[in-house]
Motif scaffolding. Structure first.
Motif, PDB file in Angstrom:
ATOM      1  N   ASN A 160       0.938  -1.233  -0.096  1.00  0.00           N
ATOM      2  CA  ASN A 160       0.249   0.514  -0.029  1.00  0.00           C
ATOM      3  C   ASN A 160       0.925   0.826   0.283  1.00  0.00           C
ATOM      4  OD1 ASN A 160      -2.764  -0.025   0.387  1.00  0.00           O
ATOM      5  ND2 ASN A 160      -1.713  -2.641   1.518  1.00  0.00           N
ATOM      6  N   ILE A 161       2.070   1.387   0.910  1.00  0.00           N
ATOM      7  CA  ILE A 161       2.683   2.325   0.773  1.00  0.00           C
ATOM      8  C   ILE A 161       3.403   2.246  -0.689  1.00  0.00           C
ATOM      9  CG2 ILE A 161       5.106   2.993   1.637  1.00  0.00           C
ATOM     10  CD1 ILE A 161       4.126   2.544   4.156  1.00  0.00           C
ATOM     11  N   ILE A 162       4.261   1.335  -1.022  1.00  0.00           N
ATOM     12  CA  ILE A 162       4.522   1.671  -3.130  1.00  0.00           C
ATOM     13  C   ILE A 162       3.820   2.010  -3.579  1.00  0.00           C
ATOM     14  CG2 ILE A 162       5.032   0.525  -4.290  1.00  0.00           C
ATOM     15  CD1 ILE A 162       6.475  -1.479  -2.465  1.00  0.00           C
ATOM     16  N   ASP A 163       2.239   1.415  -3.560  1.00  0.00           N
ATOM     17  CA  ASP A 163       1.053   2.446  -4.515  1.00  0.00           C
ATOM     18  C   ASP A 163       1.049   3.765  -4.405  1.00  0.00           C
ATOM     19  OD1 ASP A 163      -1.378   2.861  -5.378  1.00  0.00           O
ATOM     20  OD2 ASP A 163      -2.749   1.355  -4.925  1.00  0.00           O
ATOM     21  N   ARG A 164       0.771   4.077  -2.839  1.00  0.00           N
ATOM     22  CA  ARG A 164       0.821   5.830  -2.544  1.00  0.00           C
ATOM     23  C   ARG A 164       2.393   6.204  -3.065  1.00  0.00           C
ATOM     24  NH1 ARG A 164      -2.135   6.497   3.002  1.00  0.00           N
ATOM     25  NH2 ARG A 164      -3.631   5.524   2.668  1.00  0.00           N
ATOM     26  N   GLN A 165       3.648   5.532  -2.844  1.00  0.00           N
ATOM     27  CA  GLN A 165       4.218   6.213  -3.578  1.00  0.00           C
ATOM     28  C   GLN A 165       4.559   6.351  -5.077  1.00  0.00           C
ATOM     29  OE1 GLN A 165       7.110   5.146  -0.909  1.00  0.00           O
ATOM     30  NE2 GLN A 165       6.953   6.632   0.711  1.00  0.00           N
ATOM     31  N   CYS A 166       4.843   5.263  -5.575  1.00  0.00           N
ATOM     32  CA  CYS A 166       5.177   4.692  -7.187  1.00  0.00           C
ATOM     33  C   CYS A 166       3.926   4.110  -7.857  1.00  0.00           C
ATOM     34  CB  CYS A 166       6.215   3.819  -6.357  1.00  0.00           C
ATOM     35  SG  CYS A 166       7.494   4.119  -5.508  1.00  0.00           S
ATOM     36  N   GLY A 167       2.423   3.879  -7.531  1.00  0.00           N
ATOM     37  CA  GLY A 167       1.917   3.713  -8.239  1.00  0.00           C
ATOM     38  C   GLY A 167       1.400   1.892  -8.403  1.00  0.00           C
ATOM     39  N   THR A 168      -0.121   2.147  -8.688  1.00  0.00           N
ATOM     40  CA  THR A 168      -0.746   1.107  -8.372  1.00  0.00           C
ATOM     41  C   THR A 168      -0.005  -0.046  -9.505  1.00  0.00           C
ATOM     42  OG1 THR A 168      -2.571   1.876  -8.024  1.00  0.00           O
ATOM     43  CG2 THR A 168      -3.134   0.054  -9.166  1.00  0.00           C
ATOM     44  N   GLU A 169       0.638   0.366 -10.265  1.00  0.00           N
ATOM     45  CA  GLU A 169       0.763  -1.017 -11.160  1.00  0.00           C
ATOM     46  C   GLU A 169       2.093  -1.356 -10.955  1.00  0.00           C
ATOM     47  OE1 GLU A 169       2.810  -1.246 -15.803  1.00  0.00           O
ATOM     48  OE2 GLU A 169       1.322   0.432 -15.892  1.00  0.00           O
ATOM     49  N   LEU A 170       3.031  -0.547 -10.154  1.00  0.00           N
ATOM     50  CA  LEU A 170       4.428  -1.425  -9.722  1.00  0.00           C
ATOM     51  C   LEU A 170       3.873  -2.183  -8.374  1.00  0.00           C
ATOM     52  CD1 LEU A 170       7.342  -1.836  -9.116  1.00  0.00           C
ATOM     53  CD2 LEU A 170       7.426  -0.037  -8.221  1.00  0.00           C
TER      54      LEU A 170
END
Length: 348
Positions: free
Chosen positions: A179-189
């Motif tokens: 969820n943190i990666i989603d917020r910071q780098c985007g849903t696709e990653l």
């Protein structure tokens, strides 16, 4: 969080403080998604450092020691810091660590806790005014009213409240970091990282821990445990309150008092939440129609089911399923993706 490695071009620097007896699986489930995000993009999106009070590797609950580990310092520069804890957490509340966490809070560094790590954050006073979660085994042992009157504990899988990130442990840190990666780098990653770890669904802030009822109320309430077992066995054709009381051999008033005292809700409400939870599992894990899901969970009609579902989860069943389908679709890398995902020399 406003920080974004993609926007700044700088890696997000994360410190993981490992206290004696920390949960190894929780710590590694938090670190591995960061490694995979770097690997898939061939960029240093994240840097991480293992920390301890004395600079020596701490023993995990399974006896493992990880290195390199260094001592935390007051002049450290981190974008986020997580406390990794586990068993014997009350003995792990080192004064040096509590003071450092207070120092970081004054500098407005986002703080997090994994497994029982939120207990240490609460002891440092940096969760005052925040919502948080902790592993279900420790929820009942924390006296919120006397120990932490300004902190709200929940049984959620993880909680993101402004700049505080708390997680229940086990494999749940994987979902928190995704969820943190989603917020910071985007849903696709985030979806690609999830796919690499054979993680079929990224659980969100609305997901709760599966806290065994016996662990929450103890073995001294056999009638309550029996009533809940009957509810769980009769989802498709719910029992009435009178039927429940009859089968458990107590009065309606007694069964209502038991649920109010130990579960803080009426038996009718608890039963409804059980059925809605089962319905959500059907929606996310099967191809059943919404009407079939409604009937399988004891609802007389699709509109009635949709209203109850929306009232509880803040979105209708159709939107829940649409989001699930979109997430599944995004897990497949597209040729127009801004993220470069190499296909060779991967480490699983």
């Amino acid at each position: 969080m406003q920080f974004s490695p993609f926007q700044t071009g700088l890696p997000c620097r994360i410190g993981f403080v490992q206290v004696p007896g920390y949960s190894a699986i929780s710590a590694f489930c938090a670190i591995e998604p960061l490694r995979m995000a770097n690997q898939l993009t061939d960029r240093r999106l994240y840097d991480w450092t293992l920390l301890s009070c004395d600079g020596e590797p701490a023993d995990a609950s399974n006896g493992l020691r990880t290195s390199p580990t260094r001592r935390f310092e007051h002049d450290d520069e981190f974008d986020m810091v997580f406390v990794c804890a586990g068993v014997r957490v009350k003995q792990a509340c080192d004064r040096r660590l509590l003071g450092w966490l207070q120092h970081l809070a004054r500098r407005r560094v986002p703080l997090g806790g994994l497994c029982t790590g939120p207990y240490i954050l609460a002891c440092a006073g940096v969760l005052d005014g925040y919502r948080c979660t902790v592993h279900w085994e420790h929820i009942s042992s924390i006296n919120e009213k006397t120990e932490f009157p300004n902190t709200i504990f929940s049984s959620k899988l993880f909680v993101i409240d402004r700049d505080r990130y708390t997680c229940s442990g086990g494999v749940a840190p994987l979902d928190l970091m995704l969820n943190i990666i989603d917020r910071q780098c985007g849903t696709e990653l985030a979806a690609s990282v999830s796919e690499e770890f054979i993680h079929d669904r990224i659980r969100g802030v609305g997901d709760a821990q599966r806290v065994p009822l016996r662990a929450r109320v103890g073995p001294s309430q056999p009638k309550l445990l029996e009533a809940v077992a009957l509810m769980e066995a009769n989802i498709e054709e719910p029992l009435t309150l009178s039927e429940l009381a009859h089968y458990v051999n107590i009065s309606r008033r007694q069964i209502e008092r038991l649920f109010r005292t130990h579960l803080d809700r009426s038996p009718t409400r608890y039963y409804l939440e059980l059925r809605l939870k089962r319905a959500r599992e059907f929606l996310l894990q099967t191809s059943m129609s919404i009407l079939d899901v409604a009937l399988a969970c004891g609802f007389s009609s699709s509109p009635h089911f949709s209203k109850c579902y929306h009232d509880h989860y803040a979105l209708p069943p159709s939107e829940e399923r649409r989001r699930q389908a979109a997430q599944t679709q995004q897990a497949t890398p597209m040729s127009t993706s801004p993220v470069s995902i190499p296909h060779a020399d991967r480490e699983d």
